[in-house]
Design a protein around this motif. Structure first.
Motif, PDB file in Angstrom:
ATOM      1  N   ARG A 385       0.875  -1.088  -0.149  1.00 55.12           N
ATOM      2  CA  ARG A 385       0.529   0.343  -0.304  1.00 55.12           C
ATOM      3  C   ARG A 385       0.782   0.984   0.484  1.00 55.12           C
ATOM      4  N   PHE A 386       1.775   1.017   0.576  1.00 52.96           N
ATOM      5  CA  PHE A 386       3.030   2.273   0.435  1.00 52.96           C
ATOM      6  C   PHE A 386       3.631   2.409  -0.760  1.00 52.96           C
ATOM      7  N   GLU A 387       3.623   1.914  -2.108  1.00 53.79           N
ATOM      8  CA  GLU A 387       3.983   1.932  -3.001  1.00 53.79           C
ATOM      9  C   GLU A 387       3.747   3.139  -3.835  1.00 53.79           C
ATOM     10  N   TYR A 388       5.391   3.784  -4.303  1.00 56.41           N
ATOM     11  CA  TYR A 388       5.060   5.752  -5.604  1.00 56.41           C
ATOM     12  C   TYR A 388       6.170   5.045  -6.569  1.00 56.41           C
ATOM     13  N   VAL A 389       5.992   6.185  -7.254  1.00 55.83           N
ATOM     14  CA  VAL A 389       6.654   6.195  -7.680  1.00 55.83           C
ATOM     15  C   VAL A 389       6.612   8.048  -8.520  1.00 55.83           C
ATOM     16  N   PRO A 390       7.959   8.353  -8.527  1.00 55.46           N
ATOM     17  CA  PRO A 390       7.986   9.972  -9.095  1.00 55.46           C
ATOM     18  C   PRO A 390       7.926  10.133 -10.209  1.00 55.46           C
ATOM     19  N   VAL A 391       7.050  10.967 -10.977  1.00 61.43           N
ATOM     20  CA  VAL A 391       7.290  11.031 -12.516  1.00 61.43           C
ATOM     21  C   VAL A 391       8.773  11.441 -12.950  1.00 61.43           C
ATOM     22  N   GLU A 392       9.516  12.569 -12.151  1.00 63.11           N
ATOM     23  CA  GLU A 392      10.607  12.686 -13.142  1.00 63.11           C
ATOM     24  C   GLU A 392      11.676  11.647 -12.589  1.00 63.11           C
ATOM     25  N   SER A 393      11.145  10.137 -12.355  1.00 62.89           N
ATOM     26  CA  SER A 393      11.891   9.383 -12.994  1.00 62.89           C
ATOM     27  C   SER A 393      11.605   8.802 -13.718  1.00 62.89           C
ATOM     28  N   MET A 394      10.425   8.441 -13.656  1.00 61.29           N
ATOM     29  CA  MET A 394      10.147   7.838 -15.172  1.00 61.29           C
ATOM     30  C   MET A 394       9.958   8.410 -16.358  1.00 61.29           C
ATOM     31  N   ILE A 395      10.696   9.831 -16.462  1.00 62.42           N
ATOM     32  CA  ILE A 395      10.670  10.728 -16.793  1.00 62.42           C
ATOM     33  C   ILE A 395      12.694  10.107 -17.796  1.00 62.42           C
ATOM     34  N   LYS A 396      13.406  10.579 -16.108  1.00 61.53           N
ATOM     35  CA  LYS A 396      15.081  10.270 -16.454  1.00 61.53           C
ATOM     36  C   LYS A 396      14.998   8.587 -17.028  1.00 61.53           C
ATOM     37  N   ALA A 397      13.577   7.455 -16.368  1.00 63.53           N
ATOM     38  CA  ALA A 397      14.376   6.536 -17.357  1.00 63.53           C
ATOM     39  C   ALA A 397      13.960   6.122 -18.687  1.00 63.53           C
ATOM     40  N   THR A 398      12.736   6.969 -19.729  1.00 61.78           N
ATOM     41  CA  THR A 398      12.951   7.257 -20.772  1.00 61.78           C
ATOM     42  C   THR A 398      13.798   7.641 -21.478  1.00 61.78           C
ATOM     43  N   GLU A 399      13.888   8.917 -21.046  1.00 61.84           N
ATOM     44  CA  GLU A 399      15.199   9.363 -21.627  1.00 61.84           C
ATOM     45  C   GLU A 399      16.779   8.627 -21.156  1.00 61.84           C
ATOM     46  N   VAL A 400      17.316   7.705 -20.630  1.00 59.72           N
ATOM     47  CA  VAL A 400      17.932   6.760 -20.835  1.00 59.72           C
ATOM     48  C   VAL A 400      17.200   5.343 -21.796  1.00 59.72           C
ATOM     49  N   ILE A 401      16.177   4.682 -22.329  1.00 57.27           N
ATOM     50  CA  ILE A 401      15.867   4.158 -23.087  1.00 57.27           C
ATOM     51  C   ILE A 401      16.244   5.276 -24.720  1.00 57.27           C
ATOM     52  N   VAL A 402      16.218   5.829 -24.583  1.00 55.25           N
ATOM     53  CA  VAL A 402      16.585   6.503 -25.796  1.00 55.25           C
ATOM     54  C   VAL A 402      17.825   6.932 -26.028  1.00 55.25           C
ATOM     55  N   LYS A 403      18.467   7.149 -25.295  1.00 55.90           N
ATOM     56  CA  LYS A 403      20.203   7.677 -24.828  1.00 55.90           C
ATOM     57  C   LYS A 403      20.768   6.182 -24.924  1.00 55.90           C
ATOM     58  N   ILE A 404      20.953   5.064 -24.330  1.00 56.92           N
ATOM     59  CA  ILE A 404      21.226   3.792 -24.855  1.00 56.92           C
ATOM     60  C   ILE A 404      20.519   3.197 -26.136  1.00 56.92           C
ATOM     61  N   ALA A 405      19.448   3.524 -26.691  1.00 60.34           N
ATOM     62  CA  ALA A 405      19.794   3.417 -28.184  1.00 60.34           C
ATOM     63  C   ALA A 405      20.193   3.927 -29.226  1.00 60.34           C
ATOM     64  N   GLU A 406      20.319   5.573 -28.905  1.00 59.65           N
ATOM     65  CA  GLU A 406      21.457   6.400 -29.733  1.00 59.65           C
ATOM     66  C   GLU A 406      22.472   6.107 -29.437  1.00 59.65           C
ATOM     67  N   LEU A 407      23.337   5.513 -28.208  1.00 59.09           N
ATOM     68  CA  LEU A 407      24.797   5.161 -28.221  1.00 59.09           C
ATOM     69  C   LEU A 407      24.860   4.022 -28.286  1.00 59.09           C
ATOM     70  N   THR A 408      24.194   2.864 -28.670  1.00 65.39           N
ATOM     71  CA  THR A 408      24.214   1.606 -29.328  1.00 65.39           C
ATOM     72  C   THR A 408      24.424   1.831 -30.990  1.00 65.39           C
ATOM     73  N   ALA A 409      23.671   2.821 -31.817  1.00 63.29           N
ATOM     74  CA  ALA A 409      24.308   3.206 -32.778  1.00 63.29           C
ATOM     75  C   ALA A 409      25.056   4.479 -33.127  1.00 63.29           C
ATOM     76  N   GLN A 410      26.059   4.368 -31.891  1.00 63.03           N
ATOM     77  CA  GLN A 410      27.207   5.303 -32.513  1.00 63.03           C
ATOM     78  C   GLN A 410      27.959   3.377 -32.158  1.00 63.03           C
ATOM     79  N   ASP A 411      30.079   4.352 -32.242  1.00 61.96           N
ATOM     80  CA  ASP A 411      30.668   2.940 -32.057  1.00 61.96           C
ATOM     81  C   ASP A 411      31.020   2.277 -31.275  1.00 61.96           C
ATOM     82  N   ILE A 412      30.187   1.172 -30.998  1.00 66.45           N
ATOM     83  CA  ILE A 412      30.490   0.559 -29.125  1.00 66.45           C
ATOM     84  C   ILE A 412      31.427  -0.026 -29.155  1.00 66.45           C
TER      85      ILE A 412
END
Length: 420
Positions: A385-412
């Motif tokens: 019942r005490f579960e919570y999530v900060p919206v800003e953390s979800m936004i940052k996680a979304t940005e991390v996914i985008v950045k991983i996609a971008e980095l993987t398309a570069q020279d790894i």
């Protein structure tokens, strides 16, 4: 820029659908209601423009974002689960939005005097000034792992809408029944077709994990003998007393409430007993494989000792391995962790590298041929019942996914230069 209200609306649309899984069911998914969200996700993936969107007879969902570059890029994946834990009800979830959190107590339910307090949950203070999504105190929230699904779909939508961001082929996968240890059991790794993937199933913002528990479940059955209590002297054998002896013979401080970090434990999570028969259920966890095997042996040896004492087979133990430490499979290709670490840093977060005191789909998938580190999804206090999530953390996680996609398309190759 990831739009805040869009993230909130998407997340709320998922958590208000009950997807609680059932460990006592033999079907996949284990509950029919998981199809409600699964089918919604399929339609949503199609609507945002994903290709090859499929759902199989067991509700495993896969979809593709095609590459938008001409040079070869490893196919990567992102995975989350849509079931919620049976530990606490996921029906009628009523998410509460707390804007500009002030660092004080949050009254979840005034009538029942249920309060989410930073005095008990100190992590709340990390998010002063942010927007929190909480429960109303009567259910869990479902950020585990509907936050992960929100982030993956939002990231794919962002990449589709911003073709100037270059990326290779990306596969996404959503699974049922992760909370009961079956999320990867029927996952078709070959069909998924990725060289590696990331589960978006961690907690605090910044977490990046590639170690987890070795895990097993044990059912201890204790046989007694029922006789009328008025005539029981020398005849009755009360299985519950024997079960109590068994429980008390295990190391009392090697339990979840007394351990942390890489320390393993025995967790007694269910007892059902009568005079005639008592069943005790444990989960066994340890990061070290040798210690893990020793814990299983301890359960067996204790049963043997009690049986010898009673001169009969009073106690039997059935142990089933559930998953293993994915570190073994990920260490040979640490560049996949380094890419994620770099992505987290580039969106302005300090990476938190630590072992998972639990498991993810990724732990099983890594042993199935799909190395799969785990990245934060942002939620806290899962399964209650005490579960919570900060919206800003979800936004940052979304940005991390985008950045991983971008980095993987570069020279790894730079990430592989010091492969461990």
């Amino acid at each position: 820029m990831i739009e805040k209200q869009h993230i909130i609306d998407r997340f709320k649309s998922y958590v208000t659908i009950d997807t609680e899984s059932d460990p006592n069911s033999n079907t996949t998914p284990s509950t029919q209601k998981q199809w409600d969200l699964a089918n919604k996700l399929v339609e949503e993936l199609k609507q945002i423009g994903m290709e090859d969107v499929t759902i199989d007879d067991n509700a495993y969902i896969m979809a593709t974002l095609p590459s938008n570059v001409s040079h070869p890029v490893p196919v990567i994946g992102f995975i989350s689960h849509f079931d919620t834990s049976p530990d606490f009800t996921g029906a009628n979830v009523n998410p509460q939005i707390i804007e500009n959190y002030d660092g004080k107590d949050i009254v979840l339910n005034k009538e029942q005097d249920i309060v989410l307090s930073p005095e008990y949950f100190e992590d709340l203070l990390l998010y002063k000034g942010q927007t929190l999504i909480t429960t109303d105190g009567t259910t869990l929230l479902g950020a585990d792992d509907k936050a992960g699904i929100t982030e993956i779909i939002s990231a794919m939508e962002y990449l589709i809408n911003h073709p100037e961001i270059k990326h290779g082929k990306i596969r996404v996968g959503f699974t049922p029944d992760e909370e009961i240890g079956r999320g990867a059991h029927k996952f078709d790794v070959e069909k998924f077709g990725a060289e590696w993937a990331y589960t978006m199933d961690g907690s605090q913002v910044g977490e990046l994990e590639y170690e987890n528990f070795n895990a097993a479940g044990a059912v201890v059955t204790v046989k007694g003998k029922i006789v009328h209590p008025g005539y029981a002297k020398g005849k009755m054998i009360n299985s519950m007393y024997i079960a109590t002896d068994y429980i008390n013979s295990l190391p009392r401080l090697e339990t979840p409430e007394h351990t942390e970090g890489r320390e393993g434990f025995f967790h007694l999570h269910n007892i059902q007993g009568t005079v005639d028969e008592t069943k005790i259920q444990y989960i066994i966890r340890d990061h070290d494989r040798e210690h893990f095997e020793a814990r299983k042996e301890m359960l067996e040896e204790l049963a043997n000792d009690i049986n010898e004492q009673h001169q009969r087979e009073a106690v039997t133990v059935e142990i089933k391995d559930q998953y293993y430490n994915m570190r073994e499979k990920i260490r040979p290709m640490m560049h996949i962790v380094k890419i994620a670490k770099k992505a987290i840093e580039e969106v302005g977060i300090e990476p938190i590298m630590k072992p998972i005191r639990g498991g993810t789909d990724g732990s099983q998938l890594s042993f199935m041929g799909l190395p799969c580190p785990n990245i934060f999804a942002g939620g806290h206090n899962f399964h209650g019942r005490f579960e919570y999530v900060p919206v800003e953390s979800m936004i940052k996680a979304t940005e991390v996914i985008v950045k991983i996609a971008e980095l993987t398309a570069q020279d790894i190759s730079k990430f592989k230069s010091e492969e461990e």
